[in-house]
Motif scaffolding. Structure first.
Motif, PDB file in Angstrom:
ATOM      1  N   ARG A  11       0.859  -1.190   0.000  1.00  0.00           N
ATOM      2  CA  ARG A  11       0.000   0.000   0.000  1.00  0.00           C
ATOM      3  C   ARG A  11       0.892   1.234   0.000  1.00  0.00           C
ATOM      4  N   VAL A  12       0.662   2.124  -0.948  1.00  0.00           N
ATOM      5  CA  VAL A  12       1.387   3.385  -1.022  1.00  0.00           C
ATOM      6  C   VAL A  12       0.377   4.525  -1.068  1.00  0.00           C
ATOM      7  N   THR A  13       0.771   5.659  -0.512  1.00  0.00           N
ATOM      8  CA  THR A  13      -0.053   6.858  -0.573  1.00  0.00           C
ATOM      9  C   THR A  13       0.651   7.874  -1.456  1.00  0.00           C
ATOM     10  N   LEU A  14      -0.060   8.392  -2.416  1.00  0.00           N
ATOM     11  CA  LEU A  14       0.461   9.392  -3.333  1.00  0.00           C
ATOM     12  C   LEU A  14      -0.049  10.751  -2.870  1.00  0.00           C
ATOM     13  N   THR A  36      -4.585   6.407  -2.033  1.00  0.00           N
ATOM     14  CA  THR A  36      -3.831   5.288  -1.485  1.00  0.00           C
ATOM     15  C   THR A  36      -4.162   4.093  -2.359  1.00  0.00           C
ATOM     16  N   VAL A  37      -3.122   3.479  -2.927  1.00  0.00           N
ATOM     17  CA  VAL A  37      -3.320   2.438  -3.938  1.00  0.00           C
ATOM     18  C   VAL A  37      -2.449   1.218  -3.644  1.00  0.00           C
ATOM     19  N   TRP A  38      -2.793   0.111  -4.281  1.00  0.00           N
ATOM     20  CA  TRP A  38      -1.974  -1.088  -4.228  1.00  0.00           C
ATOM     21  C   TRP A  38      -0.862  -0.943  -5.251  1.00  0.00           C
ATOM     22  N   ALA A  39       0.333  -1.410  -4.889  1.00  0.00           N
ATOM     23  CA  ALA A  39       1.489  -1.281  -5.768  1.00  0.00           C
ATOM     24  C   ALA A  39       2.410  -2.486  -5.608  1.00  0.00           C
ATOM     25  N   SER A  40       3.242  -2.695  -6.618  1.00  0.00           N
ATOM     26  CA  SER A  40       4.378  -3.602  -6.452  1.00  0.00           C
ATOM     27  C   SER A  40       5.584  -2.722  -6.191  1.00  0.00           C
ATOM     28  N   GLN A  41       6.590  -3.245  -5.499  1.00  0.00           N
ATOM     29  CA  GLN A  41       7.774  -2.466  -5.159  1.00  0.00           C
ATOM     30  C   GLN A  41       9.010  -3.322  -5.386  1.00  0.00           C
ATOM     31  N   ARG A  42      10.064  -2.681  -5.911  1.00  0.00           N
ATOM     32  CA  ARG A  42      11.369  -3.337  -5.996  1.00  0.00           C
ATOM     33  C   ARG A  42      12.444  -2.281  -5.805  1.00  0.00           C
ATOM     34  N   SER A  56      25.482  10.222   4.349  1.00  0.00           N
ATOM     35  CA  SER A  56      24.070  10.263   3.987  1.00  0.00           C
ATOM     36  C   SER A  56      23.815   9.148   2.983  1.00  0.00           C
ATOM     37  N   ALA A  57      22.624   8.673   2.947  1.00  0.00           N
ATOM     38  CA  ALA A  57      22.283   7.579   2.055  1.00  0.00           C
ATOM     39  C   ALA A  57      20.962   7.881   1.385  1.00  0.00           C
ATOM     40  N   SER A  58      20.789   7.320   0.219  1.00  0.00           N
ATOM     41  CA  SER A  58      19.495   7.419  -0.442  1.00  0.00           C
ATOM     42  C   SER A  58      19.174   6.060  -1.028  1.00  0.00           C
ATOM     43  N   VAL A  59      17.904   5.799  -1.161  1.00  0.00           N
ATOM     44  CA  VAL A  59      17.456   4.561  -1.779  1.00  0.00           C
ATOM     45  C   VAL A  59      16.527   4.908  -2.929  1.00  0.00           C
ATOM     46  N   SER A  60      16.689   4.172  -3.991  1.00  0.00           N
ATOM     47  CA  SER A  60      15.829   4.350  -5.168  1.00  0.00           C
ATOM     48  C   SER A  60      14.989   3.101  -5.321  1.00  0.00           C
ATOM     49  N   ASP A  61      13.690   3.300  -5.372  1.00  0.00           N
ATOM     50  CA  ASP A  61      12.767   2.189  -5.532  1.00  0.00           C
ATOM     51  C   ASP A  61      11.886   2.444  -6.746  1.00  0.00           C
ATOM     52  N   VAL A  62      11.369   1.351  -7.280  1.00  0.00           N
ATOM     53  CA  VAL A  62      10.440   1.424  -8.407  1.00  0.00           C
ATOM     54  C   VAL A  62       9.122   0.832  -7.936  1.00  0.00           C
ATOM     55  N   PHE A  63       8.055   1.592  -8.132  1.00  0.00           N
ATOM     56  CA  PHE A  63       6.713   1.158  -7.764  1.00  0.00           C
ATOM     57  C   PHE A  63       5.881   1.075  -9.040  1.00  0.00           C
ATOM     58  N   GLU A  64       5.067   0.056  -9.141  1.00  0.00           N
ATOM     59  CA  GLU A  64       4.139  -0.055 -10.269  1.00  0.00           C
ATOM     60  C   GLU A  64       2.727  -0.085  -9.716  1.00  0.00           C
ATOM     61  N   VAL A  65       1.874   0.755 -10.285  1.00  0.00           N
ATOM     62  CA  VAL A  65       0.503   0.911  -9.810  1.00  0.00           C
ATOM     63  C   VAL A  65      -0.454   0.869 -10.988  1.00  0.00           C
ATOM     64  N   TRP A  82       5.599   5.243   1.695  1.00  0.00           N
ATOM     65  CA  TRP A  82       5.589   3.781   1.773  1.00  0.00           C
ATOM     66  C   TRP A  82       6.370   3.360   3.004  1.00  0.00           C
ATOM     67  N   GLU A  83       5.770   2.546   3.827  1.00  0.00           N
ATOM     68  CA  GLU A  83       6.379   2.004   5.042  1.00  0.00           C
ATOM     69  C   GLU A  83       7.018   3.093   5.902  1.00  0.00           C
ATOM     70  N   GLY A  84       6.324   4.211   6.062  1.00  0.00           N
ATOM     71  CA  GLY A  84       6.791   5.281   6.921  1.00  0.00           C
ATOM     72  C   GLY A  84       7.880   6.149   6.321  1.00  0.00           C
ATOM     73  N   ARG A  85       8.211   5.946   5.072  1.00  0.00           N
ATOM     74  CA  ARG A  85       9.276   6.706   4.410  1.00  0.00           C
ATOM     75  C   ARG A  85       8.674   7.587   3.321  1.00  0.00           C
ATOM     76  N   ILE A  86       9.202   8.810   3.194  1.00  0.00           N
ATOM     77  CA  ILE A  86       8.756   9.742   2.165  1.00  0.00           C
ATOM     78  C   ILE A  86       9.695   9.639   0.968  1.00  0.00           C
ATOM     79  N   TYR A  87       9.113   9.429  -0.201  1.00  0.00           N
ATOM     80  CA  TYR A  87       9.872   9.337  -1.448  1.00  0.00           C
ATOM     81  C   TYR A  87       9.558  10.528  -2.341  1.00  0.00           C
ATOM     82  N   ASP A  88      10.597  11.129  -2.913  1.00  0.00           N
ATOM     83  CA  ASP A  88      10.415  12.122  -3.965  1.00  0.00           C
ATOM     84  C   ASP A  88      10.236  11.358  -5.269  1.00  0.00           C
TER      85      ASP A  88
END
Length: 109
Positions: A11-14, A36-42, A56-65, A82-88
């Motif tokens: 579940r992700v919130t846009l 708020t939609v269902w998504a796949s994440q990798r 400092s660290a950053s993570v890049s994820d791909v979501f498909e909705v 997603w999971e308490g984290r804010i993504y740009d």
């Protein structure tokens, strides 16, 4: 992308930037939920950089909705939670007629 329900298991919130009035009537920046939609994440990549003696660290994820009229104009001005984290949101790419691939970056922990 296979848009069967089993593949969309996160579940992700846009959200979109907006302004709201504070107690003094001043307009202040805030975020409003679009959907708020269902998504796949990798995980796309993870990197750590040392800058100004600070790690400092950053993570890049791909979501498909699934595509919808509510998020039809989703783009880099928006953000994803997603999971308490804010993504740009870095980019949004259509997947055929049925979905979007969202490339997003979050500050690491």
């Amino acid at each position: 992308m296979d848009f069967k329900a089993g593949k969309l298991d996160q579940r992700v919130t846009l959200q979109r930037a907006t302004t709201t009035a504070n107690a003094y009537g001043e307009q202040v920046p805030s975020w409003a939920d679009l959907d708020t939609v269902w998504a796949s994440q990798r995980r796309a990549s993870a990197r750590e950089t040392l800058a100004a003696a600070e790690l400092s660290a950053s993570v890049s994820d791909v979501f498909e909705v699934r595509q919808s009229s509510v998020i039809a104009d989703l783009g880099p001005k928006d953000q994803l939670l997603w999971e308490g984290r804010i993504y740009d949101i870095a980019e949004v790419t259509p997947i055929g007629r049925y979905g979007f691939r969202i490339g997003a970056v979050a500050r690491g922990e």
